[in-house]
Design a protein around this motif. Structure first.
Motif, PDB file in Angstrom:
ATOM      1  N   ALA A   6       0.838  -1.203   0.000  1.00  0.00           N
ATOM      2  CA  ALA A   6       0.000   0.000   0.000  1.00  0.00           C
ATOM      3  C   ALA A   6       0.870   1.249   0.000  1.00  0.00           C
ATOM      4  CB  ALA A   6      -0.935   0.000   1.210  1.00  0.00           C
ATOM      5  N   SER A   7       1.918   1.254   0.787  1.00  0.00           N
ATOM      6  CA  SER A   7       2.817   2.410   0.819  1.00  0.00           C
ATOM      7  C   SER A   7       3.522   2.581  -0.523  1.00  0.00           C
ATOM      8  CB  SER A   7       3.853   2.263   1.928  1.00  0.00           C
ATOM      9  OG  SER A   7       3.232   2.299   3.175  1.00  0.00           O
ATOM     10  N   ARG A   8       3.970   1.482  -1.103  1.00  0.00           N
ATOM     11  CA  ARG A   8       4.635   1.545  -2.400  1.00  0.00           C
ATOM     12  C   ARG A   8       3.655   2.050  -3.458  1.00  0.00           C
ATOM     13  NH1 ARG A   8       5.940  -3.676  -3.456  1.00  0.00           N
ATOM     14  NH2 ARG A   8       7.398  -3.578  -1.732  1.00  0.00           N
ATOM     15  N   THR A   9       2.418   1.545  -3.430  1.00  0.00           N
ATOM     16  CA  THR A   9       1.398   1.990  -4.378  1.00  0.00           C
ATOM     17  C   THR A   9       1.129   3.474  -4.210  1.00  0.00           C
ATOM     18  OG1 THR A   9       0.383  -0.187  -4.370  1.00  0.00           O
ATOM     19  CG2 THR A   9      -0.971   1.634  -5.139  1.00  0.00           C
ATOM     20  N   ASP A  39      10.164  11.483  -0.436  1.00  0.00           N
ATOM     21  CA  ASP A  39      10.370  11.223   0.986  1.00  0.00           C
ATOM     22  C   ASP A  39       9.288  11.947   1.768  1.00  0.00           C
ATOM     23  OD1 ASP A  39      12.828   9.690   1.111  1.00  0.00           O
ATOM     24  OD2 ASP A  39      13.846  11.510   0.438  1.00  0.00           O
ATOM     25  N   ALA A  40       8.737  11.294   2.767  1.00  0.00           N
ATOM     26  CA  ALA A  40       7.763  11.900   3.667  1.00  0.00           C
ATOM     27  C   ALA A  40       7.822  11.148   4.987  1.00  0.00           C
ATOM     28  CB  ALA A  40       6.354  11.820   3.077  1.00  0.00           C
ATOM     29  N   ASP A  41       7.405  11.812   6.042  1.00  0.00           N
ATOM     30  CA  ASP A  41       7.387  11.141   7.341  1.00  0.00           C
ATOM     31  C   ASP A  41       6.300  10.070   7.407  1.00  0.00           C
ATOM     32  OD1 ASP A  41       9.455  12.778   8.168  1.00  0.00           O
ATOM     33  OD2 ASP A  41       8.148  14.212   9.182  1.00  0.00           O
ATOM     34  N   ASN A  42       5.168  10.312   6.698  1.00  0.00           N
ATOM     35  CA  ASN A  42       4.022   9.398   6.771  1.00  0.00           C
ATOM     36  C   ASN A  42       3.323   9.309   5.422  1.00  0.00           C
ATOM     37  OD1 ASN A  42       3.910   9.080   9.795  1.00  0.00           O
ATOM     38  ND2 ASN A  42       3.726  11.296   9.607  1.00  0.00           N
ATOM     39  N   VAL A  43       2.750   8.128   5.139  1.00  0.00           N
ATOM     40  CA  VAL A  43       1.908   7.915   3.958  1.00  0.00           C
ATOM     41  C   VAL A  43       0.664   7.169   4.413  1.00  0.00           C
ATOM     42  CG1 VAL A  43       1.679   6.784   1.715  1.00  0.00           C
ATOM     43  CG2 VAL A  43       3.872   7.794   2.379  1.00  0.00           C
ATOM     44  N   VAL A  44      -0.513   7.676   3.996  1.00  0.00           N
ATOM     45  CA  VAL A  44      -1.785   6.996   4.252  1.00  0.00           C
ATOM     46  C   VAL A  44      -2.453   6.816   2.899  1.00  0.00           C
ATOM     47  CG1 VAL A  44      -4.031   7.107   5.382  1.00  0.00           C
ATOM     48  CG2 VAL A  44      -2.008   8.026   6.537  1.00  0.00           C
ATOM     49  N   HIS A  45      -2.830   5.564   2.575  1.00  0.00           N
ATOM     50  CA  HIS A  45      -3.365   5.250   1.254  1.00  0.00           C
ATOM     51  C   HIS A  45      -4.616   4.396   1.397  1.00  0.00           C
ATOM     52  CE1 HIS A  45      -3.413   4.137  -2.960  1.00  0.00           C
ATOM     53  NE2 HIS A  45      -3.402   2.864  -2.620  1.00  0.00           N
ATOM     54  N   ALA A  46      -5.709   4.790   0.726  1.00  0.00           N
ATOM     55  CA  ALA A  46      -6.936   3.991   0.690  1.00  0.00           C
ATOM     56  C   ALA A  46      -6.903   3.139  -0.568  1.00  0.00           C
ATOM     57  CB  ALA A  46      -8.166   4.900   0.676  1.00  0.00           C
ATOM     58  N   LEU A  47      -6.992   1.838  -0.433  1.00  0.00           N
ATOM     59  CA  LEU A  47      -6.895   0.935  -1.575  1.00  0.00           C
ATOM     60  C   LEU A  47      -8.072   1.051  -2.529  1.00  0.00           C
ATOM     61  CD1 LEU A  47      -5.489  -2.251   0.183  1.00  0.00           C
ATOM     62  CD2 LEU A  47      -4.249  -0.582  -1.203  1.00  0.00           C
ATOM     63  N   ASP A  48      -9.202   1.574  -2.059  1.00  0.00           N
ATOM     64  CA  ASP A  48     -10.395   1.653  -2.906  1.00  0.00           C
ATOM     65  C   ASP A  48     -10.618   3.028  -3.545  1.00  0.00           C
ATOM     66  OD1 ASP A  48     -11.154   3.183  -0.767  1.00  0.00           O
ATOM     67  OD2 ASP A  48     -12.910   1.980  -0.248  1.00  0.00           O
ATOM     68  N   GLU A  49      -9.660   3.924  -3.505  1.00  0.00           N
ATOM     69  CA  GLU A  49      -9.724   5.262  -4.102  1.00  0.00           C
ATOM     70  C   GLU A  49     -10.800   6.151  -3.465  1.00  0.00           C
ATOM     71  OE1 GLU A  49     -10.172   4.937  -8.350  1.00  0.00           O
ATOM     72  OE2 GLU A  49      -8.182   4.079  -8.587  1.00  0.00           O
ATOM     73  N   SER A  50     -11.332   5.744  -2.320  1.00  0.00           N
ATOM     74  CA  SER A  50     -12.388   6.536  -1.686  1.00  0.00           C
ATOM     75  C   SER A  50     -11.853   7.816  -1.051  1.00  0.00           C
ATOM     76  CB  SER A  50     -13.124   5.713  -0.628  1.00  0.00           C
ATOM     77  OG  SER A  50     -12.223   5.353   0.417  1.00  0.00           O
ATOM     78  N   ASN A  79     -10.317   5.761 -11.050  1.00  0.00           N
ATOM     79  CA  ASN A  79     -10.099   4.758 -12.101  1.00  0.00           C
ATOM     80  C   ASN A  79      -8.602   4.529 -12.356  1.00  0.00           C
ATOM     81  OD1 ASN A  79     -12.893   4.459 -12.485  1.00  0.00           O
ATOM     82  ND2 ASN A  79     -12.905   6.288 -13.766  1.00  0.00           N
ATOM     83  N   ASN A  80      -7.856   4.429 -11.279  1.00  0.00           N
ATOM     84  CA  ASN A  80      -6.403   4.204 -11.330  1.00  0.00           C
ATOM     85  C   ASN A  80      -5.637   5.316 -12.030  1.00  0.00           C
ATOM     86  OD1 ASN A  80      -6.347   1.778  -9.871  1.00  0.00           O
ATOM     87  ND2 ASN A  80      -6.937   0.634 -11.692  1.00  0.00           N
ATOM     88  N   GLU A  81      -6.229   6.481 -12.165  1.00  0.00           N
ATOM     89  CA  GLU A  81      -5.564   7.631 -12.782  1.00  0.00           C
ATOM     90  C   GLU A  81      -5.539   8.779 -11.782  1.00  0.00           C
ATOM     91  OE1 GLU A  81      -4.170   7.969 -15.809  1.00  0.00           O
ATOM     92  OE2 GLU A  81      -4.604   5.883 -16.282  1.00  0.00           O
ATOM     93  N   PRO A  82      -4.415   9.442 -11.610  1.00  0.00           N
ATOM     94  CA  PRO A  82      -4.378  10.603 -10.726  1.00  0.00           C
ATOM     95  C   PRO A  82      -5.221  11.734 -11.313  1.00  0.00           C
ATOM     96  CG  PRO A  82      -2.297  10.344 -11.886  1.00  0.00           C
ATOM     97  CD  PRO A  82      -3.135   9.166 -12.238  1.00  0.00           C
ATOM     98  N   THR A  83      -6.000  12.402 -10.466  1.00  0.00           N
ATOM     99  CA  THR A  83      -6.858  13.495 -10.930  1.00  0.00           C
ATOM    100  C   THR A  83      -6.483  14.843 -10.331  1.00  0.00           C
ATOM    101  OG1 THR A  83      -8.467  13.016  -9.180  1.00  0.00           O
ATOM    102  CG2 THR A  83      -8.840  11.996 -11.361  1.00  0.00           C
ATOM    103  N   GLN A  84      -5.893  14.831  -9.141  1.00  0.00           N
ATOM    104  CA  GLN A  84      -5.559  16.095  -8.491  1.00  0.00           C
ATOM    105  C   GLN A  84      -4.479  15.876  -7.430  1.00  0.00           C
ATOM    106  OE1 GLN A  84      -8.227  18.078  -5.499  1.00  0.00           O
ATOM    107  NE2 GLN A  84      -8.442  19.577  -7.146  1.00  0.00           N
TER     108      GLN A  84
END
Length: 179
Positions: A6-9, A39-50, A79-84
């Motif tokens: 998740a962090s890598r994604t 580089d960042a101190d923290n990464v938070v990622h939602a797997l469902d793009e919500s 849809n697996n594409e960055p928007t903003q």
């Protein structure tokens, strides 16, 4: 709990989005072929793009001559594409060398790059420097499709926009400036 995947994604998605940052403005074209380091101190990622992927704490993104520094970067994906991407900081900073070797830099409290409209909006104590010319104000919007830059007050903000344009052929250093 975040998994290593998740962090890598999250980092890969952030890289995809940030590599496209104002190409017309920050245009060292060879930078796009260089590796991007995040580089960042923290990464938070939602797997469902919500929710956006959030990089926080001393965010540093470099790619070739591109150098981005912010307290936080929020990356929205659909849809697996960055928007903003939204960069915030005190200030958030972008620096890059142009193809002609001249420096470009922009500082603002908030920088929003909208890939759906190809616009970059800088708000809060904006300073843009390019080829010795400067623009300062509360809000600057750059449309990458049209190449148009618009600087305005920000809603009820009483701040004004100011610009300094250097002459193409400045006077020799031994001559005094006249106003």
């Amino acid at each position: 709990m975040r998994t290593p995947n998740a962090s890598r994604t999250a980092l890969m998605l952030a890289a995809l989005l940030l590599v496209a940052l104002p190409a017309g403005v920050l245009a060292r074209s060879s930078d796009r072929t260089k590796p991007m380091l995040i580089d960042a101190d923290n990464v938070v990622h939602a797997l469902d793009e919500s929710q956006p992927t959030v990089l926080s704490g001393n965010v540093v993104i470099t790619q070739g001559t591109l150098d981005i520094r912010s307290a936080r970067a929020d990356v929205s994906i659909r849809n697996n594409e960055p928007t903003q991407v939204v960069l915030t900081g005190n200030p958030a900073r972008l620096k890059q060398e142009m193809d002609d070797g001249s420096p470009f830099s922009a500082d603002a409290s908030r920088i929003v790059y909208d890939l759906t409209t190809d616009t970059v909006t800088l708000t809060g104590n904006v300073t843009v420097n390019q080829r010795g010319n400067t623009m300062n104000g509360p809000r600057v919007v750059y449309n990458m499709k049209t190449g148009r830059v618009q600087a305005t007050r920000n809603g009820t903000d009483s701040g004004r926009v100011s610009m300094r344009i250097e002459p193409k052929n400045p006077a020799p250093a031994d001559q005094p400036e006249s106003d």
